[in-house]
Design a protein around this motif. Structure first.
Motif, PDB file in Angstrom:
ATOM      1  N   GLN A 222      39.101  27.468  35.740  1.00  0.00           N
ATOM      2  CA  GLN A 222      39.834  26.383  36.395  1.00  0.00           C
ATOM      3  C   GLN A 222      39.620  26.397  37.910  1.00  0.00           C
ATOM      4  O   GLN A 222      39.571  25.342  38.549  1.00  0.00           O
ATOM      5  N   LEU A 223      39.477  27.590  38.471  1.00  0.00           N
ATOM      6  CA  LEU A 223      39.267  27.720  39.915  1.00  0.00           C
ATOM      7  C   LEU A 223      37.821  27.416  40.316  1.00  0.00           C
ATOM      8  O   LEU A 223      37.538  27.252  41.502  1.00  0.00           O
ATOM      9  N   GLY A 224      36.924  27.364  39.351  1.00  0.00           N
ATOM     10  CA  GLY A 224      35.541  26.989  39.641  1.00  0.00           C
ATOM     11  C   GLY A 224      34.524  28.104  39.565  1.00  0.00           C
ATOM     12  O   GLY A 224      33.355  27.901  39.928  1.00  0.00           O
ATOM     13  N   TYR A 225      34.918  29.291  39.089  1.00  0.00           N
ATOM     14  CA  TYR A 225      33.953  30.393  38.981  1.00  0.00           C
ATOM     15  C   TYR A 225      32.923  30.071  37.899  1.00  0.00           C
ATOM     16  O   TYR A 225      33.260  29.546  36.830  1.00  0.00           O
ATOM     17  N   GLN A 226      31.674  30.405  38.191  1.00  0.00           N
ATOM     18  CA  GLN A 226      30.565  30.003  37.331  1.00  0.00           C
ATOM     19  C   GLN A 226      30.081  31.107  36.391  1.00  0.00           C
ATOM     20  O   GLN A 226      29.425  30.823  35.396  1.00  0.00           O
ATOM     21  N   HIS A 227      30.387  32.365  36.702  1.00  0.00           N
ATOM     22  CA  HIS A 227      29.837  33.482  35.921  1.00  0.00           C
ATOM     23  C   HIS A 227      30.951  34.494  35.670  1.00  0.00           C
ATOM     24  O   HIS A 227      31.124  35.448  36.426  1.00  0.00           O
ATOM     25  N   ILE A 228      31.715  34.288  34.594  1.00  0.00           N
ATOM     26  CA  ILE A 228      32.887  35.116  34.313  1.00  0.00           C
ATOM     27  C   ILE A 228      32.646  35.935  33.050  1.00  0.00           C
ATOM     28  O   ILE A 228      32.153  35.424  32.049  1.00  0.00           O
ATOM     29  N   GLU A 229      33.014  37.212  33.102  1.00  0.00           N
ATOM     30  CA  GLU A 229      32.919  38.084  31.935  1.00  0.00           C
ATOM     31  C   GLU A 229      34.267  38.754  31.698  1.00  0.00           C
ATOM     32  O   GLU A 229      34.908  39.240  32.634  1.00  0.00           O
ATOM     33  N   THR A 230      34.693  38.750  30.436  1.00  0.00           N
ATOM     34  CA  THR A 230      35.965  39.352  30.060  1.00  0.00           C
ATOM     35  C   THR A 230      35.736  40.786  29.611  1.00  0.00           C
ATOM     36  O   THR A 230      35.015  41.039  28.639  1.00  0.00           O
ATOM     37  N   VAL A 231      36.360  41.724  30.307  1.00  0.00           N
ATOM     38  CA  VAL A 231      36.158  43.150  30.055  1.00  0.00           C
ATOM     39  C   VAL A 231      36.933  43.618  28.827  1.00  0.00           C
ATOM     40  O   VAL A 231      36.475  44.471  28.071  1.00  0.00           O
ATOM     41  N   GLY A 232      38.141  43.080  28.632  1.00  0.00           N
ATOM     42  CA  GLY A 232      38.968  43.486  27.501  1.00  0.00           C
ATOM     43  C   GLY A 232      40.012  44.521  27.852  1.00  0.00           C
ATOM     44  O   GLY A 232      40.701  45.057  26.975  1.00  0.00           O
ATOM     45  N   GLY A 233      40.178  44.823  29.121  1.00  0.00           N
ATOM     46  CA  GLY A 233      41.193  45.771  29.571  1.00  0.00           C
ATOM     47  C   GLY A 233      41.166  45.875  31.080  1.00  0.00           C
ATOM     48  O   GLY A 233      40.148  45.571  31.710  1.00  0.00           O
ATOM     49  N   ALA A 234      42.290  46.315  31.667  1.00  0.00           N
ATOM     50  CA  ALA A 234      42.399  46.356  33.119  1.00  0.00           C
ATOM     51  C   ALA A 234      42.340  47.767  33.695  1.00  0.00           C
ATOM     52  O   ALA A 234      42.382  47.940  34.911  1.00  0.00           O
ATOM     53  N   HIS A 241      33.530  51.638  31.527  1.00  0.00           N
ATOM     54  CA  HIS A 241      32.774  51.537  30.272  1.00  0.00           C
ATOM     55  C   HIS A 241      32.031  50.212  30.196  1.00  0.00           C
ATOM     56  O   HIS A 241      30.845  50.183  29.848  1.00  0.00           O
ATOM     57  N   TYR A 242      32.715  49.131  30.553  1.00  0.00           N
ATOM     58  CA  TYR A 242      32.091  47.817  30.461  1.00  0.00           C
ATOM     59  C   TYR A 242      30.889  47.713  31.399  1.00  0.00           C
ATOM     60  O   TYR A 242      29.818  47.233  31.013  1.00  0.00           O
ATOM     61  N   ILE A 243      31.067  48.152  32.637  1.00  0.00           N
ATOM     62  CA  ILE A 243      29.982  48.049  33.610  1.00  0.00           C
ATOM     63  C   ILE A 243      28.796  48.913  33.197  1.00  0.00           C
ATOM     64  O   ILE A 243      27.633  48.512  33.336  1.00  0.00           O
ATOM     65  N   SER A 244      29.061  50.094  32.642  1.00  0.00           N
ATOM     66  CA  SER A 244      27.976  50.960  32.183  1.00  0.00           C
ATOM     67  C   SER A 244      27.195  50.314  31.046  1.00  0.00           C
ATOM     68  O   SER A 244      25.971  50.461  30.944  1.00  0.00           O
ATOM     69  N   GLU A 245      27.918  49.575  30.190  1.00  0.00           N
ATOM     70  CA  GLU A 245      27.278  48.938  29.043  1.00  0.00           C
ATOM     71  C   GLU A 245      26.631  47.604  29.393  1.00  0.00           C
ATOM     72  O   GLU A 245      25.747  47.129  28.680  1.00  0.00           O
ATOM     73  N   HIS A 246      27.100  46.968  30.476  1.00  0.00           N
ATOM     74  CA  HIS A 246      26.624  45.618  30.810  1.00  0.00           C
ATOM     75  C   HIS A 246      26.097  45.546  32.238  1.00  0.00           C
ATOM     76  O   HIS A 246      26.225  44.535  32.916  1.00  0.00           O
ATOM     77  N   HIS A 247      25.500  46.625  32.704  1.00  0.00           N
ATOM     78  CA  HIS A 247      24.962  46.647  34.070  1.00  0.00           C
ATOM     79  C   HIS A 247      23.676  45.837  34.134  1.00  0.00           C
ATOM     80  O   HIS A 247      22.794  45.967  33.295  1.00  0.00           O
ATOM     81  N   HIS A 248      23.608  44.961  35.116  1.00  0.00           N
ATOM     82  CA  HIS A 248      22.373  44.222  35.359  1.00  0.00           C
ATOM     83  C   HIS A 248      22.372  43.743  36.796  1.00  0.00           C
ATOM     84  O   HIS A 248      23.408  43.632  37.449  1.00  0.00           O
ATOM     85  N   ASP A 249      21.218  43.439  37.312  1.00  0.00           N
ATOM     86  CA  ASP A 249      21.076  43.038  38.716  1.00  0.00           C
ATOM     87  C   ASP A 249      21.231  41.550  38.906  1.00  0.00           C
ATOM     88  O   ASP A 249      21.529  41.085  40.003  1.00  0.00           O
ATOM     89  N   GLY A 250      21.014  40.786  37.852  1.00  0.00           N
ATOM     90  CA  GLY A 250      21.143  39.330  37.974  1.00  0.00           C
ATOM     91  C   GLY A 250      22.551  38.873  37.685  1.00  0.00           C
ATOM     92  O   GLY A 250      23.435  39.658  37.383  1.00  0.00           O
ATOM     93  N   ILE A 251      22.780  37.544  37.759  1.00  0.00           N
ATOM     94  CA  ILE A 251      24.067  36.959  37.444  1.00  0.00           C
ATOM     95  C   ILE A 251      24.096  36.587  35.968  1.00  0.00           C
ATOM     96  O   ILE A 251      23.143  36.026  35.429  1.00  0.00           O
ATOM     97  N   SER A 252      25.204  36.901  35.313  1.00  0.00           N
ATOM     98  CA  SER A 252      25.343  36.565  33.903  1.00  0.00           C
ATOM     99  C   SER A 252      25.956  35.181  33.740  1.00  0.00           C
ATOM    100  O   SER A 252      26.805  34.784  34.530  1.00  0.00           O
ATOM    101  N   ASN A 253      25.552  34.482  32.718  1.00  0.00           N
ATOM    102  CA  ASN A 253      26.186  33.225  32.364  1.00  0.00           C
ATOM    103  C   ASN A 253      27.152  33.404  31.220  1.00  0.00           C
ATOM    104  O   ASN A 253      27.632  32.431  30.632  1.00  0.00           O
TER     105      ASN A 253
END
Length: 256
Positions: A222-234, A241-253
């Motif tokens: 709603q705020l206009g962010y274009q590349h959002i990923e839901t981690v599943g916990g705060a 864990h999420y970053i280790s499993e989904h590390h990449h240098d580009g932007i995710s869609n």
């Protein structure tokens, strides 16, 4: 890729240290500070009516710690025989250090999954005390009240936002190769976004945004962010864990 971590100072620095050790460059920029809540003095009268089978819900580790500090100072014990719940695993771990009862918590760590816990099937006619910060978690209150519970809040801690110069920081963060931002609450996401304008806001909205829940993901959209990923916990462990499993240098869609 460099990650901007916006958690409160203690959690933020701990997460940055862990990320840096794992080879994921990270910079800490806390958005808020935590202080004792205005309603802590009401705890004795809110605790007193609770009896066996009633419910106490802690929304965060800050709610647990500030409640514990107040109870300890006033020589008040946590009640036995209550149904204890926490919104997240970290909060549950903190609560378990002070009580012997089971602490129920959901996975993922959010209000919606907490409300789905089987223990809340027997909440009708029971008293519920929600330990929270200054505002928030209205969904829990409204849902439990609709199920026939007598629900009360206690503001155990306060979150105070720290304004910053969006223009200055956007320039600095771009020079530091920030392209991923971690924000763990809707309130912080709205505040963070409000600090930017023009091309600086456009840059922020095109960063990779990591959030803990689908509800905050939807707010980000709603705020206009274009590349959002839901981690599943705060929690920091969830984020690591999420970053280790989904590390990449580009932007995710990915907007899952």
């Amino acid at each position: 890729m460099t990650i901007l971590v916006t958690r409160p100072e203690q959690e933020s620095q701990a997460l940055c240290d862990a990320l840096n050790q794992l080879g994921h460059p990270a910079i800490s920029h806390p958005l808020l500070t935590i202080h004792p809540g205005k309603e802590l003095s009401q705890l004795p009268e809110l605790f007193s009516p609770l009896s066996d089978g009633d419910f106490l819900i802690a929304v965060s580790q800050h709610a647990v710690e500030h409640t514990q500090d107040y109870l300890q100072y006033h020589q008040i014990e946590w009640k036995k025989g209550l149904n204890y719940l926490a919104v997240g695993q970290k909060s549950a771990q903190h609560l378990r250090t002070y009580i012997s009862d089971t602490v129920h918590f959901p996975t993922p760590s959010d209000s919606e999954h907490l409300l789905a816990l089987p223990v809340l099937n027997r909440v009708a006619g029971k008293k519920v005390l929600i330990l929270r910060g200054n505002g928030g978690r209205d969904l829990i209150y409204q849902a439990l009240e609709a199920l026939g519970a007598e629900v009360n809040y206690c503001e155990a801690y306060q979150r105070k936002m720290t304004p910053f110069d969006g223009k200055l920081n956007a320039k600095k963060w771009q020079s530091q190769n920030i392209n991923t931002i971690i924000i763990t609450s809707g309130e912080q996401l709205a505040f963070f976004t409000s600090q930017f304008a023009g091309t600086d806001l456009d840059w922020v909205l095109h960063c990779r945004l990591l959030v803990p829940s689908e509800r905050i993901n939807q707010l980000g959209q709603q705020l206009g962010y274009q590349h959002i990923e839901t981690v599943g916990g705060a929690s920091n462990s969830d984020l690591l864990h999420y970053i280790s499993e989904h590390h990449h240098d580009g932007i995710s869609n990915d907007k899952k």
